[in-house]
Design an enzyme around this catalytic site. Sequence first.
Site, PDB file in Angstrom:
ATOM      1  N   LYS A  22       0.867  -1.118  -0.129  1.00 25.57           N
ATOM      2  CA  LYS A  22       0.062   0.001  -0.013  1.00 25.57           C
ATOM      3  C   LYS A  22       1.015   1.309  -0.169  1.00 25.57           C
ATOM      4  CE  LYS A  22      -1.975   1.463   4.407  1.00 25.57           C
ATOM      5  NZ  LYS A  22      -1.538   2.876   4.399  1.00 25.57           N
ATOM      6  N   ASN A  23       1.787   1.475   0.998  1.00 25.72           N
ATOM      7  CA  ASN A  23       2.646   2.606   1.167  1.00 25.72           C
ATOM      8  C   ASN A  23       3.627   2.883   0.035  1.00 25.72           C
ATOM      9  OD1 ASN A  23       1.134   2.951   3.438  1.00 25.72           O
ATOM     10  ND2 ASN A  23       2.631   2.575   4.873  1.00 25.72           N
ATOM     11  N   ARG A  92      -4.745  10.902   4.494  1.00 27.75           N
ATOM     12  CA  ARG A  92      -4.005  12.204   4.490  1.00 27.75           C
ATOM     13  C   ARG A  92      -2.786  12.002   3.744  1.00 27.75           C
ATOM     14  NH1 ARG A  92      -0.066  12.468   7.477  1.00 27.75           N
ATOM     15  NH2 ARG A  92      -0.852  14.435   8.490  1.00 27.75           N
ATOM     16  N   CYS A 116      -5.023  12.442  12.950  1.00 21.52           N
ATOM     17  CA  CYS A 116      -5.851  11.096  12.678  1.00 21.52           C
ATOM     18  C   CYS A 116      -5.913  10.233  14.012  1.00 21.52           C
ATOM     19  CB  CYS A 116      -5.368  10.405  11.573  1.00 21.52           C
ATOM     20  SG  CYS A 116      -3.625   9.723  11.932  1.00 21.52           S
ATOM     21  N   ARG A 121       0.237  14.294  13.378  1.00 19.67           N
ATOM     22  CA  ARG A 121       0.940  14.073  11.979  1.00 19.67           C
ATOM     23  C   ARG A 121       1.116  15.514  11.391  1.00 19.67           C
ATOM     24  NH1 ARG A 121      -1.470   8.493   9.644  1.00 19.67           N
ATOM     25  NH2 ARG A 121       0.671   8.630   8.630  1.00 19.67           N
ATOM     26  N   ASP A 304       4.199   0.115  12.068  1.00 22.01           N
ATOM     27  CA  ASP A 304       2.851  -0.292  11.324  1.00 22.01           C
ATOM     28  C   ASP A 304       2.569  -1.865  11.816  1.00 22.01           C
ATOM     29  OD1 ASP A 304       2.258   1.949  10.234  1.00 22.01           O
ATOM     30  OD2 ASP A 304       3.187   1.230   8.382  1.00 22.01           O
ATOM     31  N   ARG A 396      -9.243   0.209   4.258  1.00 29.02           N
ATOM     32  CA  ARG A 396      -8.383   0.895   3.905  1.00 29.02           C
ATOM     33  C   ARG A 396      -6.881   0.082   3.366  1.00 29.02           C
ATOM     34  NH1 ARG A 396      -7.427   6.352   7.126  1.00 29.02           N
ATOM     35  NH2 ARG A 396      -5.646   6.070   5.422  1.00 29.02           N
TER      36      ARG A 396
HETATM   37  N1  EPU Z   1       6.285  13.982  11.343  1.00 30.89           N
HETATM   38  C1  EPU Z   1       6.343  15.455  11.774  1.00 30.89           C
HETATM   39  N2  EPU Z   1       6.613  16.330  10.782  1.00 30.89           N
HETATM   40  C2  EPU Z   1       6.486  16.168   9.409  1.00 30.89           C
HETATM   41  C3  EPU Z   1       6.208  14.615   8.980  1.00 30.89           C
HETATM   42  C4  EPU Z   1       6.345  13.891  10.010  1.00 30.89           C
HETATM   43  O1  EPU Z   1       6.408  15.662  12.815  1.00 30.89           O
HETATM   44  O2  EPU Z   1       6.561  17.034   8.592  1.00 30.89           O
HETATM   45  C5  EPU Z   1       6.365  13.060  12.391  1.00 30.89           C
HETATM   46  C6  EPU Z   1       4.670  12.319  12.496  1.00 30.89           C
HETATM   47  O3  EPU Z   1       3.607  13.180  13.159  1.00 30.89           O
HETATM   48  C7  EPU Z   1       4.694  10.991  13.085  1.00 30.89           C
HETATM   49  C8  EPU Z   1       6.235  10.820  12.572  1.00 30.89           C
HETATM   50  O4  EPU Z   1       6.990  11.903  12.134  1.00 30.89           O
HETATM   51  O5  EPU Z   1       4.881  11.245  14.255  1.00 30.89           O
HETATM   52  C9  EPU Z   1       6.392   9.648  11.366  1.00 30.89           C
HETATM   53  O6  EPU Z   1       5.781  10.261  10.217  1.00 30.89           O
HETATM   54  P1  EPU Z   1       6.212  10.001   8.955  1.00 30.89           P
HETATM   55  O7  EPU Z   1       6.340  11.193   7.953  1.00 30.89           O
HETATM   56  O8  EPU Z   1       7.607   9.293   8.739  1.00 30.89           O
HETATM   57  O9  EPU Z   1       4.974   8.837   8.504  1.00 30.89           O
HETATM   58  P2  EPU Z   1       4.077   9.167   7.139  1.00 30.89           P
HETATM   59  O10 EPU Z   1       4.784   9.606   5.925  1.00 30.89           O
HETATM   60  O11 EPU Z   1       2.923  10.138   7.416  1.00 30.89           O
HETATM   61  C10 EPU Z   1       4.192   6.622   6.387  1.00 30.89           C
HETATM   62  C11 EPU Z   1       3.181   5.408   6.358  1.00 30.89           C
HETATM   63  C12 EPU Z   1       2.505   5.014   7.610  1.00 30.89           C
HETATM   64  C13 EPU Z   1       3.676   4.614   8.382  1.00 30.89           C
HETATM   65  C14 EPU Z   1       4.878   5.901   8.618  1.00 30.89           C
HETATM   66  C15 EPU Z   1       6.081   5.396   9.487  1.00 30.89           C
HETATM   67  C16 EPU Z   1       2.166   5.972   4.231  1.00 30.89           C
HETATM   68  C17 EPU Z   1       0.882   6.546   3.476  1.00 30.89           C
HETATM   69  N3  EPU Z   1       1.962   5.855   5.463  1.00 30.89           N
HETATM   70  O12 EPU Z   1       3.467   7.688   7.142  1.00 30.89           O
HETATM   71  O13 EPU Z   1       1.675   3.966   7.479  1.00 30.89           O
HETATM   72  O14 EPU Z   1       3.120   4.217   9.838  1.00 30.89           O
HETATM   73  O15 EPU Z   1       5.113   6.127   7.397  1.00 30.89           O
HETATM   74  O16 EPU Z   1       6.524   4.111   8.753  1.00 30.89           O
HETATM   75  O17 EPU Z   1       3.087   5.741   3.687  1.00 30.89           O
HETATM   76  C18 EPU Z   1      -0.389   2.588   7.718  1.00 30.89           C
HETATM   77  O18 EPU Z   1       0.143   1.915   6.690  1.00 30.89           O
HETATM   78  O19 EPU Z   1      -1.060   2.284   8.749  1.00 30.89           O
HETATM   79  C19 EPU Z   1       0.409   3.965   8.448  1.00 30.89           C
HETATM   80  C20 EPU Z   1       0.023   4.550   9.201  1.00 30.89           C
END
Ligand code: EPU
Length: 425
Positions: A22-23, A92, A116, A121, A304, A396
Amino acid sequence: MDRLIVTGGRRLSGSVRINGAKNSALKLMAAALLAEGETRIENVPRIMDCLTMAEVLEHLGAKVTWDDSTLAVDTTSALGIETPYELVRRMRASIIVLGPLLLRHGRARVAMPGGCNIGSRQIDLHLRGLESMGAEFSYEHGYLEASARSLSGAVIYLDYPSVGATENLLMAAVGATGTTVIENAAREPEIQDLAAMLVEMGAKIDGAGTTTIEIEGGGPFGPARRRVIADRIEAGTFAIAACATRGDVLLRDARAEHLDLFLAKLADAGAEVHPSAEGVQITMHSRPLALDFVTLPYPGFPTDLQPQMLALLAGAKGTSIATENVFESRFMFVDELNRMGADIRTEGHHAVIRGVERLSAAPVRALDIRAGAAMVIAALGADGTTEISDLHFLDRGYEDFEGRLAALGAEVHREPSMWPEASSG
Ligand code: EPU
């Protein structure tokens, strides 16, 4: 709203094919916006999040067609710049179109994602990185208005190796003038998949999969044909389900090298783990043993898989400690596990899990994608019949989860609810 009805105590055995990640699929779909023409992405899972991303692309003017699990994205007339709240609210990760839109059109209007069920986030790292490349942002009526006359290469130090920020910056940097260096970049296999697709489209990228990624700006970019890597989180979820039922399951197409630490932890819990050319075989003969684990960015233990692991350890011999370092609210589902007789206490970002002999069925909710999977795993190992509601979260991230579990021997089916639709918060 549908409910999943799971009767515990059936041992899982046989084999299950692990779908595309998915990701990764979501980001490859967004990357298609950078090319003019038709990009083909194979092995895309038919899950709600991918359908939502297809809607995002269509809203931007792309033509999206599915042929089984192959997705064709034709961006010839994709001239839109807006991603509406209706879609960002549902998923998101839609924010990932920001980099490609800025590069292609010099403008973007994307609804602010908000928090969320797993945390607030922020997207500050995405925005700060893009700003240092020349983008400007303002906020109006819940929308982020982005513009950039041109994007220029920059050296960007991420405070934290954010997956989404690394991906957004990567997709903007491939077409910026000059060289961009992303320091403290995320190293997830999904980043490597995205970089490989961008290279196939004509980008010059070095170091994807390490903490320093160097991108030489260029373009224009042509369409690509790419197969999405296997979903390591789906593989981990089925692996834990096998362990929770003392089962014996082959995870076909799973890639052990993306799950090193996780598989080592399963072995610590007592599982037999056999990687092969076909995938990974997981066998569990006895009650799992307690263990401690800490979630961290890749190659650390994946956040995850934290909820699913807690569901397993809830029935383990002894006391385990889990520490969640990635999302501040990712223990919220613990109350649902405790409703099934688990003995888990949380304190900040730590959870103390006192293993109980057996969980017992109860009506519970899926609070997010992975928490939903955790409730299914708990139910598979519990006494009695569990009803799980709020299945839209499960849908999802997992394609036909119940059908694939049933094929492995689980007693599980989906039932339409008799109750009026409830709010999921
Ligand atoms: N964060 C910040 N500022 C930013 C970006 C992130 O503070 O600008 C913080 C977030 O609030 C969070 C942490 O950093 O606490 C990690 O966020 P990250 O940006 O690494 O995650 P993401 O890109 O929002 C993706 C996956 C998530 C997975 C995380 C970590 C996708 C669509 N989602 O999220 O997947 O948990 O990386 O590996 O790629 C899921 O599949 O259920 C899921 C939540």
